[in-house]
Design an enzyme around this catalytic site. Structure first.
Site, PDB file in Angstrom:
ATOM      1  N   SER A 137      46.387  34.855  37.687  1.00  0.00           N
ATOM      2  CA  SER A 137      46.258  34.965  36.233  1.00  0.00           C
ATOM      3  C   SER A 137      44.995  34.249  35.775  1.00  0.00           C
ATOM      4  CB  SER A 137      47.476  34.332  35.546  1.00  0.00           C
ATOM      5  OG  SER A 137      47.287  34.259  34.141  1.00  0.00           O
ATOM      6  N   TYR A 151      53.134  27.221  34.621  1.00  0.00           N
ATOM      7  CA  TYR A 151      52.616  28.556  34.927  1.00  0.00           C
ATOM      8  C   TYR A 151      51.161  28.505  35.407  1.00  0.00           C
ATOM      9  CZ  TYR A 151      51.589  33.536  34.432  1.00  0.00           C
ATOM     10  OH  TYR A 151      51.220  34.837  34.678  1.00  0.00           O
TER      11      TYR A 151
END
Length: 263
Positions: A137, A151
């Site tokens: 990501s 995350y």
């Protein structure tokens, strides 16, 4: 030459499903896995030109990677490509999120990709051909944010691990690439409960389609790039964050959590 086969985790929707469509269009056969069997079967029905094997599995279970490996071997299938795409997030905050949910995040997005790569890569090296695409990501290239505290760090690990394995397997015929998408139009934000917030907080030009991200990932993997971040703006943001002093970079990403009303 026989057709190649790619294993895609988290293939039931979003970027995983888009990657399945891209690989099928490029002549690959598919092994699809995710927790939900029905969406996998529906996706398989969309891809009549490919041989598609559906194996439901929950990678939050520590035994899942080995079960998946054994199930594929039992079917006599060869995995030429591995796409570690499965993932989710919890954005309510570190102190109020169930610790089991955080443990599941680590297993699904960190431990499972490492274990699956370790299980499938040796045979790829032996055959002199393989593709490992780890879906990380843009968050892994940015300072971590509050709210979705784990995350970004998990994705940073995945990027670094991909780069290390890329170097280790260079010259073997096995390509290793980290795909680092920014905001992408999938059900990811529906699942973590931030759809309304992110839609209001970020303009349409910041969003990319899953189909575009998947195509960029496929081409980067074939070119054996160690990592790729789709979108000029996403690369500019990551570069800016990298070169700013920590205090300024943290202030910049701190606005993200405030816009999402998570802290």
């Amino acid at each position: 030459m026989s057709r190649r086969t790619v294993l895609i985790t988290g293939a039931s929707a979003g970027i995983g499903a888009a990657l399945a469509r891209v690989y099928a269009a490029e002549g690959w056969d598919l092994i699809l896995t995710a927790r939900r069997q029905a969406p996998l079967q529906a996706l398989a029905a969309e891809l009549p030109g490919a041989n598609v094997t559906v194996i439901p599995e929950d990678l939050a279970d520590p035994q899942a990677p080995r079960r998946l490996f054994d199930a594929i071997a039992l079917r006599g299938l060869t995995v030429d490509g591995l796409i570690n795409n499965a993932g989710f997030s919890r954005t309510a905050g570190f102190l109020v999120t169930d610790p089991e949910q955080h443990a599941a995040m680590i297993r699904v997005m960190l431990t499972a990709p490492v274990e699956l790569a370790r299980l499938f890569a040796p045979a790829m090296v032996e055959r002199g051909y393989g593709r490992i695409l780890n879906v990380a990501s843009l968050a892994g290239r940015m300072p971590a944010t509050g709210g979705d505290t784990l995350y970004g760090p998990i994705k940073s690990f995945l990027i670094k691990a991909s780069q290390g394995l890329h170097l280790e397997l260079r010259g073997t015929g096995v390509h290793v690439t980290a795909l680092c998408p920014g905001y992408t139009l999938t059900e990811f934000h529906d699942a973590n409960g931030t759809r309304a917030e992110v839609s209001a907080a970020y303009p349409g030009w910041m969003w990319q389609t899953a189909a575009h991200v998947a195509r960029v990932g496929y081409e980067a993997s074939e070119a054996n790039r160690p990592s790729v971040t789709p979108g000029v703006m996403n690369n500019l943001l990551a570069g800016l964050a990298k070169h700013l002093p920590d205090r300024m970079a943290l202030a910049m990403v701190g606005g993200h959590a405030k816009r999402l009303k998570r802290i």
